[in-house]
Structures are given as C-alpha cells and as structure tokens.
Motif scaffolding. Structure first.
Motif, PDB file in Angstrom:
ATOM      1  N   LYS A 179     -55.221  62.297  -5.688  1.00 32.40           N
ATOM      2  CA  LYS A 179     -55.694  63.444  -6.431  1.00 32.40           C
ATOM      3  C   LYS A 179     -56.905  63.036  -7.249  1.00 32.40           C
ATOM      4  N   ARG A 230     -58.876  63.386 -10.285  1.00 38.89           N
ATOM      5  CA  ARG A 230     -58.691  63.941 -11.625  1.00 38.89           C
ATOM      6  C   ARG A 230     -59.975  64.500 -12.170  1.00 38.89           C
ATOM      7  N   THR A 268     -60.463  58.049  -8.918  1.00 38.58           N
ATOM      8  CA  THR A 268     -59.312  58.927  -8.831  1.00 38.58           C
ATOM      9  C   THR A 268     -58.090  58.135  -9.280  1.00 38.58           C
ATOM     10  N   SER A 321     -57.111  71.447 -11.317  1.00 39.98           N
ATOM     11  CA  SER A 321     -57.342  70.857  -9.992  1.00 39.98           C
ATOM     12  C   SER A 321     -58.738  70.257  -9.908  1.00 39.98           C
ATOM     13  N   GLN A 369     -56.208  69.489 -17.582  1.00 42.11           N
ATOM     14  CA  GLN A 369     -54.823  69.034 -17.394  1.00 42.11           C
ATOM     15  C   GLN A 369     -54.155  68.686 -18.723  1.00 42.11           C
ATOM     16  N   SER A 394     -49.247  66.996  -9.880  1.00 44.82           N
ATOM     17  CA  SER A 394     -49.448  67.833  -8.685  1.00 44.82           C
ATOM     18  C   SER A 394     -48.646  69.116  -8.796  1.00 44.82           C
ATOM     19  N   GLU A 448     -50.131  71.410 -11.448  1.00 46.06           N
ATOM     20  CA  GLU A 448     -51.345  72.113 -11.028  1.00 46.06           C
ATOM     21  C   GLU A 448     -51.023  73.276 -10.099  1.00 46.06           C
ATOM     22  N   ASN A 479     -57.145  71.949  -2.615  1.00 55.01           N
ATOM     23  CA  ASN A 479     -56.241  71.859  -3.762  1.00 55.01           C
ATOM     24  C   ASN A 479     -54.831  71.500  -3.326  1.00 55.01           C
ATOM     25  N   SER A 514     -54.666  68.166  -4.852  1.00 58.33           N
ATOM     26  CA  SER A 514     -54.153  68.380  -6.192  1.00 58.33           C
ATOM     27  C   SER A 514     -52.652  68.588  -6.204  1.00 58.33           C
ATOM     28  N   TYR A 515     -52.169  69.486  -5.337  1.00 59.64           N
ATOM     29  CA  TYR A 515     -50.723  69.736  -5.344  1.00 59.64           C
ATOM     30  C   TYR A 515     -49.975  68.705  -4.507  1.00 59.64           C
TER      31      TYR A 515
END
Lengths: 397, 384, 330
Positions: free
Chosen positions: A4, A6, A122, A204, A210, A386, A389, C290, C294-295
């Motif tokens: 992910k 950031r 990341t 995201s 966040q 995750s 988000e 995403n 992200s998820y």
C-alpha cells in the motif's frame, strides 16, 4: 505482493517516538524491551579499516535521495573510507514492489537478492519484515538500535530498523484562525463552524488523511483496542469504527468542496497555500519544507491536538541470505546512521522526526518538537489500515 | 498573345474578360479573355502549368480571380459561390461519393434543390439511361469500373442542368480504350443535349476530336484560339505547332528565294509569299506528314531509325547536322542506312528562335504557310 | 523493319533455349540454394508471426487467465504470491466461487462506480469526437489560420505528462482556481468548480484524449479527395451540407476509432480521475487500484479488472461494427 502506498508525493514515514505506551503488550515488544538501555553512546564494534561494498535499494522522493546521497552516505564514507555503497534510487518508490518481489523470490530460493539493504517509500519494507524476509536486528550487531523506541521495533518484530520518522500535524492559517483547536473535539466543532475551510486527504492517496481518520475512530475505541489494532489484524475490533465513521460522514458537507477529499498530500498543501482552506491535516516534514521554500505562506502555523495524531517510522531491512561479509558492512552502516549526530542530520534535512528517542537528542533538536508533541499511539497495522480505507470509502464520501 | 476581341459578349454563354490570377508571386492566369457561344465546345489545351485548370476552376467558382470578369449568360458570377453557380464540373479524379449509391450520387444535387421525389426518381432513371447505366442505380461506386464511374459523374453533372459544363481532364484517369470510348460518348451527348462545354486537357488528340474551338494556353496566356483545323494547319507560333501535332524545325538563313540550312542544304521558298519572307535567320517548320520521302541512293538524307507508329512508320532522317522526322506509308521500302531525297508538301516559316524552347521575349513569330510543293535541293545536287 | 525484327526474335528464342535446356552445372546449386532460402524465409516468417503471439500469450493471456482464476477464488498455485498478502479473500473449490463478484455487485457503491465510469467514457468520447471532427473538417473545408492554430493547440497535451496536467487542471478548476475566480467576477459563485467532480474528469479526459483524436481525424479528413468535396459544392451543397452529408459519412471508420479508443482510454485511466475526480463515486480505474493496493483485496480487484474488461469488450464490439467495411448490394 500487495503494497500500500501511504504517501504518493512526499517522503514517507511518521514518527513513532517515545511512546507513553506501557511496555510489554506483545511478544515482539518484550524481546526488544529487555535490551533497551538508556545509553547514549554504545561501543562501536566496527573498525575504520572495514572494506568492501554493498547495494542499497531506496525508494522515496527526491528529498530522501538527497538525504542519502548528499548527507548520510558521504559522512559514513568519511568514517569508513573503504566501504563503497552502491545506492540504487527509485523515485516515488515505483520499483518497490518489483524489488521486493525479487527479494522474496531470492529468499525463498535461499539466495542473495543482490541488495543488502532496502528502504521503501511505501510500507513494503514493513510488510516484508512481517513476511520474515529480513535478518533480525540485534543490539549486538547494531548497538545503536538500543536507542530506538521498543514499540517501533516491535511493529516489525525486530526484523527491521527505523532510521527516521514523520508525524501528522494540524496546519492552520494564523491570519484567519486566531484560536486554533487544542483537542480533537475542538477541531471537529471548528470544522462544523467553518464549512468548506478544512481539508484532509483521501486515505487511499495520502497518509496524512489516514492519521486524522484514525484519531477520530480511536475516540470510540478503548486504549487496548487501539493498541491491538497497531499490531494485529483484529477484524472484530473494527466494528467499533461505525461511530467514528458516522462522525466523519457528518463532516462531508463541512469539509472542503462539499465532501471533496484531495487525492494526495500535496494537494492538501496546495489548498492551504492558495487560501482555499484555513486548516488541514498535513505531514510535519512536508509542510515544514514547504514553509521553508515559501510554498506555504509564513502565516501558516503547525500545531498538534490531543489526542495527538499518530505517525509511522520508515524502516531499513537486510534481506536474509545476504553474504556474511556484506551484512557486517551493512550493520556498520546502520549503526552509524542510528547515532545521535547522524539522526540530528536526518531531523534537520527532512524536518522529520528522529528514529531514536527524542529524549536522546540535543536540546536544540528537542525544542523543534515541543510545539508538536509526540505521538501518543501507534498507527494501525497495514492490514487494518487497508480495512479502514475500504470502510471509509464505503461510508464517508 | 492572341485573344479574341471583346465584342462577342452579347449572346455568349460564357465570357471571360481579362481574368487574372496569381498564386503567391507566380502568375497562373494572365489576362485571359475568351467568349464562348451557346452550345459551343471549347477546349483549353496546354501543358501542365499553363493555367488551363485555374481558368476552369475560376469559371466553376472554386478559385476567385484576382481581377477581370466572368460572365455567364451576361451575368457577372465572380461573387457567386460555387454552390450557386450555374456550372457543373466533371473532375479529373474519380469523384463519386463512395458512401452513396450511384442513384443517390446522381440525385444529390436535385435533393438539395428540394425537387419532388417522383421528379427526382424519373430524372435519375433518365440520366442513368442516357449514360448507359440504367441497371446500376443501386450499386456503390466502388463496384463500378473507372469508366462507369466517370459516366455516373457525368450523369451527376448533367442532373444539375448546368448552363456550362466544365470538364477537367475527365478522361485522363482511364486507360486508352475507355478514354476514346468515353470521349466519343461525351461528344455525341454534348451535341445532343447542347450544353455549353469547356474542356481542359493536355491531350491534343482529345482536343482535336472533341472541340469546336481550341484555345492553346501557355504560361497563363492564350497563345492561339481557333477551330482545330485552323490551329493545326496554321499554327501561329512554334509552341502551338509543336503542342498540337508534331513539327520539325529547321534553322536557316533566307537568301533571296532560298533558305540555306547548315550543311549546305537549301530549301526553295518559291511558294512563300514574298512579303512574308524577310531576310536573315528563320525557322522552317515542317510537319512530319508533310515530308515526302523518295528512296534515292544518291539522296542527301540517310535513314537513321525506323519506328512503327501504327498505320505509319516514323523515319528519323539526317543529313550532316540537319535531322528531321517523317511519317511515311508502311509500304515505303526504306531501312536504316538507306538514302533518300526529300520534298516538303507544306511548310511554315517562323522567325528564328529555339523551337519549343522558352519564350524569348515579346518577339511575335512570323508565320508563312505555303500550299505548293517545295522542291528541296542540296548543294551537292546543285553542283552536279 | 521487317528484316531487323527477324534476327532479334531469333536471338531471343536462342537465349531462352540456352537457359532452359542446358542449365550449366554452376547454376544448379544456385537454384537449390534459392529453394532452401525460401524455406528459411518461410520458417522465419512463421517465427516472426509466432513471436508476437507468444509475447501476447505470456505477458497478456496468461496473466488474464490467472486473474480470472483469482477472481473465482483459486488462491493457490501461481496466485499464491498475490493472495498470501491479500485480505478478505473468498476461496473457491471446483470451478470456483462467484462470491467476490456478488460481494461487489451487491454493493450499491460499486454499481454507482460502474455507471459513473460509463457516463464519463461515453460523454468524453462523444465530446472528443465532436471536437476533433469539427476542428479538422472545418480546417479542411474552410482553411484559416485560426483553425490551424486551434488544431495545433489541441495536439499540445500530447507532450505534457498526464500527472502534471491533471494536477494543474485540478488547481485551475479549484475553488481558488482561474475558472472559479472568473465565475465570481461574473457574480456566479462556485459555478465553475470542476475539481473533485465528474464534470472535471470529463473535461480533463477530453483534454488528454484530444491530441490523438485530432491527429487521427486529420489523417481521415486528409484522405477525403478534393474532388469529392468540390463535387458536392458544385452540386449545390453549402459547406455545412458538405460536412454533414458528404464528408462525415466517409469518416465513419475514423470516427468509430476515435470514439472507441477514447472510450477505452478513459475506461482504463487512473491518473486523471484519481487526481481530479470526486471521492465518490470512483471511476473503475481508481477503484481497482484502491482495492488492490489500499484495501489490499486482490480478488476483488480482479473482479473490477474483469468489469473493465467486459466494458472494453463491449466497446470493442462497437469498434468492430463501426470499422467494418460497408457491404451493399446482393
């Protein structure tokens, strides 16, 4: 490998500094905690005559590249003239995933990946540490790692070592905001009272959002639940987010652009700089350099609220099966950059937080942080973020 | 420059008055004046770059002239846009609209004029009948041969019932056989329908076959205008003579009733009217078919090459520095290397200038066609 | 003439006889070599044909199959690397499970994302098509320096990185941007804010897609023959009629290509909707990224990928229909 991102446009990381957390809430922590000693200067087991070289993969923004190329590596080479570091940089960490895949594959085959040290823009290194791809960090190999707060070591099960941190803070335009909020509750009521004048970014896209979201969610969680989410993918505890999400949803009509959440950290700063918003959640390092560069007007001030926003450290990891002689050189390097003088350079250059305890820093460095305070809690662990988000996307905008 | 007098404008279908056009600095059409009678078929003939297509496109309205007037039925049309001019053009390239059927191609202009549907249908059928494509109305242009496409384009042009039909080298994209076929068709159709027609071409055969009158253009000017026969028989300039038909040019000096060529060859000029013969250098023009060849072992000329040209043979003859071409019957027994004597059946006298070369200033060419046989002698013969 | 043609033809016949009946030994291997050359060339040709196919299979086909398997819940084997770190996975046995698919399609937000994406690509493609056609055709029928300049300007975005362009447009259309300042001067506050809105995405996608569309249409318009346009005017058509009834029907293929390529481009775009678009609904490209990064839901991301694939396939059908040659008669 899923990694992910950031922070899309800024150097990553947020400080986990001296924690007010009690020691010993996880198995990983106790291991580190036992060795934690408040010694400023540890005996350096690495002689100046060490020689050889190793490859160092680094992903981040140009300020990170400059930190390594212009500051840390040159000063290391003054201390160790015979160690040659092959610094491989990937802007914005675009090659993080492929590099990590390469490392994971090599480790799986019991081979060296070619890289003796990894950093990512990341949370790739953090994830890799959780995958146990790295050689565990010991205070014997890296005496200065004892200066790192135990909780930051515990997050990665002692398999990686942070070298810097950054923190999310509240930025406001002092020209229009005379009495900035001091608590989260005050912040929330300010937002309601000043519709369209506050912004936080889509979680995201940029990490800063966040930490605001986590702060709001954590209001409705017990302290132990927050601690658990920092280490474990405890889905049952995530049910407790509903109240916080409802609060965030209710802010839709009051945040910038009727519920427009900028995609990244830079956009939030743009809004703040153009005067479109009066207050925003931003990274301390990014906004400090923006202030220095004049991208943000001088009237923009940084502050913190209670409970303070969390942040996260940026880790360095040494892949397993790296040749022994190279590991020794890397350890010498890591030990060097975790020393107080080098950490002071990190703080100065990136306007970030040190990886080691702030209390160990010099008085002038310390004073930089008194206005902002230190994080009171660890951020959620990667998988929890995750989920957060996803739920945010579902419930809020 | 020869142009027609400007008196014929009344009753003319088309009149051009001192029409000028330049592109950038280059003059494409230079004061062209022309008057065309109703139902007349006039051809603008010239090499590429002579301005003939520019003249045609100015008549059609695609190009605006820089100066001068264009009258159609006595109305100045210079300001009238293409779509409202009473002209119709048949283009060099195949120009049917590929997405419309043959019938729709023909009916397009009528549709725009909002004619009743039944009238359009009858008219289209009629036109396709005329061009011999009655059964092709439903096809797309791509399904037709080039010749058929041009016939549809002709029908399309005629559908508009233009006052002036403009033909822009419409046969040049076709192969020889189709070209001849189509131009015969166009000629008979034009006679039948009686539409005033202007044709642009560089093909002399086409011009000779189709035209009531031919205007030979050169460098944006009309060099000569007249009936095909008049232009062929009495070209006023070497350029016209060479462009319409072939012509040998022999440089010489007039000496009394003789013209002396290099290499000691003389040409008697007895039949040429005296007043036309000045002194000094001249060009003698002889069309190859006017060169009469007699096999003669003692003749001054030697056959260098023989080329079949369909129904005649073309002989390349030489005597010293003098060379010329002659068309002779196929039964004439002459081979390369053979000697012969020559006579000229008809000759033209031009003032001296390089034949077919660039225009050399303003000097007009004196022309002197003669009808009587001109016996040709050469110096050796005379000495004998 | 008769005499000279005789020996000439005899000579020719002799020449043919020599090569045909009496092939010299030296030529034989040459011939054989030529034959084997052709063989190699044939092999090379088929190899050259095979290479792209193999490339497509390895780098396109196999990953598609793998993500299809992932979508259906086959988490092991080659998918284990991806799935070991993923979250919320729904494993399937046998043929697989539609769990991930139903999970997404039962989500109202996802359906909104799909319709938002569809609206954006349809509107963008239509606008791009109209702009590109107008610009190029206008210039063809009525050339002017102004239109030439516009055409040139329309191509410029080709040379500006999308990220930078998106960011500038986001600022330009923001509440403190140029357009809104203008609107406020005119007394209509907040009417021209496009950042964070689907309208903004459409505008930016038009900006990004226009260069290619203009270049393509320009080629198409250039292929119209002068004579076919002249003939239409000659037949009495005004410029607009020429454009509408003569030029446009001949540009159907180019128009289809422009529309479909723009649509597919917009469908798969990420940067523009990511930076300029609203936080909700999301364009599928952003949604997919995403969901994946992200998820941390690779299986669900594969479903979104498949949704995009299906939409792209629909556009592909449109393309096939539109670019097909007209068959008339029969």
């Amino acid at each position: 490998m899923v990694v992910k991102r950031r922070r899309l446009l800024v150097g990553a990381g947020a400080a986990v500094s001296c924690l007010t957390l009690s020691v010993g809430f996880g198995a990983g922590v106790s291991a580190a905690a036992g060795r934690t000693a408040h010694a400023k200067a540890h005996a350096n087991p690495y002689p100046k005559s060490l020689h050889g070289g190793f490859a160092f993969y680094s992903g981040g923004d140009t300020n990170v590249e400059q930190l390594w190329q212009d500051v840390l590596i040159p000063s290391f080479n003054r201390a160790y003239p015979h160690i040659k570091i092959n610094y491989v940089f990937s802007e914005h960490g675009t090659n993080d995933v492929t590099t990590l895949d390469r490392v994971a594959q090599a480790v799986k085959n019991h081979q060296s990946s070619g890289f003796a040290l990894l950093e990512s823009a990341t949370n790739a290194v953090e994830l890799a540490a959780r995958q146990r791809l790295f050689i565990p960090v010991t205070t014997k190999a890296i005496p200065n790692s004892a200066n790192v707060p135990s909780a930051s070591m515990a997050v990665v099960k002692n398999d990686a070592v942070p070298y810097r941190g950054s923190k999310v803070v509240l930025a406001y335009n002092s020209a229009t905001v005379k009495n900035p909020p001091k608590t989260l509750a005050q912040l929330l009521s300010w937002i309601k009272a000043n519709p369209g004048k506050f912004a936080y970014c889509n979680p995201s896209g940029g990490g800063s959002g966040q930490y605001f979201i986590e702060d709001v969610l954590n209001q409705y969680l017990s302290k132990s639940a927050v601690n658990t989410l920092a280490f474990n993918h405890a889905t049952s505890l995530e049910a407790g987010w509903s109240k916080g999400m409802a609060v965030l949803h209710s802010l839709n009509s009051d945040v910038y652009g009727n519920g427009t959440y900028p995609a990244g950290n830079t956009q939030v700063l743009t809004l703040l700089g153009s005067g479109a918003v009066q207050m925003a959640v931003v990274w301390s390092d990014q906004s400090t350099s923006a202030l220095q560069d004049g991208q943000l007007p001088k009237s923009v001030k940084l502050t913190d609220i209670t409970p303070a926003f969390a942040g996260s450290p940026v880790y360095l990891g040494v892949p397993k099966y790296t040749p022994k002689n190279q590991v020794r050189l890397v350890d010498a390097f890591l030990n060097f950059i975790l020393s107080v003088p080098q950490q002071a350079k990190v703080v100065k250059r990136l306007a970030g937080f040190p990886a080691i305890k702030v209390s160990l820093m010099t008085a002038t460095v310390k004073s930089e942080f008194t206005a902002l305070g230190e994080a009171e809690s660890l951020p959620y662990s990667a998988q929890v973020v995750s989920d957060m988000e996803r739920v945010w996307q579902q419930d809020v905008p | 420059m020869r142009t027609e007098p400007l008196t014929a404008s009344r009753g003319s279908a088309l009149v051009l008055e001192q029409v000028r056009k330049a592109f950038g600095g280059a003059v494409a059409v230079d004061e062209v004046s022309l008057s065309v009678a109703p139902s007349e078929f006039v051809t603008l003939l010239g090499p590429s770059g002579s301005g003939k297509t520019t003249v045609l496109r100015m008549i059609g309205g695609f190009i605006a002239p820089d100066g001068g007037r264009i009258l159609i039925d006595d109305n100045d049309v210079v300001k009238v846009p293409v779509e409202r001019r009473p002209t119709a053009m048949l283009f060099q390239q195949l120009s049917l609209w590929p997405h419309l059927s043959v019938a729709r191609n023909v009916s397009f202009g009528l549709e725009l004029r909002k004619r009743p549907k039944t009238e359009i249908r009858t008219r289209v059928a009629e036109l396709l009948e005329i061009v011999g494509l009655a059964d092709f109305g439903g096809r797309l242009p791509a399904q037709l041969s080039g010749g058929q496409q041009q016939r549809v384009a002709l029908a399309r042009a005629l559908a508009l019932e233009p006052r002036i039909l403009l033909l822009d080298e419409p046969f040049s994209a076709l192969d020889t056989k189709l070209r001849v076929e189509l131009r015969t068709f166009v000629r008979s159709l034009q006679r039948e329908v009686g539409t005033t027609t202007i044709l642009v071409t560089h093909d002399q055969e086409e011009a000779l076959e189709l035209s009531d009158r031919i205007a030979v253009l050169r460098d944006g000017r009309i060099e000569q205008i007249g009936t095909p026969g008049a232009i062929y028989d009495t070209p006023e300039t070497g350029f016209v003579a060479e462009f319409l038909g072939a012509m040998n040019f022999l440089a010489g000096t007039v000496d009394g009733r003789l013209a002396r060529l290099s290499g000691g060859i003389t040409v008697p000029l007895d039949a040429v009217p005296t007043d036309e013969v000045g002194a000094g250098r001249v060009e003698i023009g002889v069309r190859p078919e006017d060169v009469i060849v007699t096999p003669d072992p003692g003749g001054a000329f030697v056959v260098e090459r023989v080329t079949r040209k369909g129904y005649v043979n073309e002989l390349f003859l030489r005597s010293g520095p003098v060379s010329l071409r002659a068309y002779v019957g196929k039964d004439l027994a002459l081979e390369p290397g053979g000697s012969c004597a020559l006579r000229f059946g008809h000759l033209h006298l031009f003032s001296a200038r390089p034949p077919g070369g660039e225009a050399d200033g303003e000097a007009p060419l004196a022309t002197a066609p003669i009808d009587a046989l001109a016996e040709m002698t050469n110096a050796r013969e005379a000495a004998r | 003439m008769a005499l000279s043609s005789g020996p000439l033809s005899a000579e020719l016949t002799a020449g043919v006889a020599v090569t045909d009946r009496d092939p010299s030994p030296a030529r034989r291997p040459g011939k054989r070599r030529r034959a084997s050359d052709e063989g190699t060339r044939g092999g090379l040709t088929s190899l050259l044909g095979f290479l792209p196919l193999a490339f497509l299979l390895v780098f396109g086909g196999i990953p598609i199959v793998l993500s299809l398997l992932l979508m259906l819940g086959h988490l092991g084997g080659p998918n284990s690397a991806v799935s070991s770190l993923g979250q919320d996975e729904i494993p399937g046995r046998g043929i697989g499970t539609l769990g991930a698919i139903t999970q997404l399609f039962e989500n109202h937000a996802y359906l909104q994302d799909i319709s938002a994406t569809a609206i954006v690509f349809v509107v963008t493609s239509a606008v791009v098509l109209v702009f590109a056609t107008t610009l190029t055709l206008w210039h063809r029928l009525r050339p002017s320096r102004a239109i030439a300049t516009l055409q040139f300007l329309a191509v410029i975005p080709l040379f500006i990185p999308v990220v930078i362009a998106s960011f500038s447009l986001w600022t330009f259309w923001g509440s403190r941007g140029f357009t809104n300042s203008l609107a406020q001067l005119a007394g209509i506050s907040n009417a021209l804010i496009f950042s964070g809105k689907l309208q903004g995405v459409v505008l930016a996608e038009v900006w990004v897609s226009l260069p290619f569309a203009v270049l393509l249409m320009r080629a198409g318009v250039a292929s119209l023959t002068d004579s076919s346009l002249d003939a239409a005017r000659d037949a009495g058509a005004r410029p607009l009629t020429v454009a509408w009834r003569i030029a446009l029907p001949q540009l159907r293929k180019e128009a289809t290509i422009v529309f479909c390529f723009t649509a597919v481009g917009v469908l798969g775009s990420f940067t523009v909707p990511y930076i300029i678009g609203p936080s909700s609904p999301l364009m599928l490209g952003v949604d997919a990224v995403n969901t994946f990064s992200s998820y941390n839901q690779p299986q669900q991301a594969a479903v979104i990928g498949f949704t995009i694939f299906v939409l792209a396939a629909l556009i592909g059908c449109l393309y096939a229909l539109g670019s097909r040659r007209r068959r008339v008669g029969r």
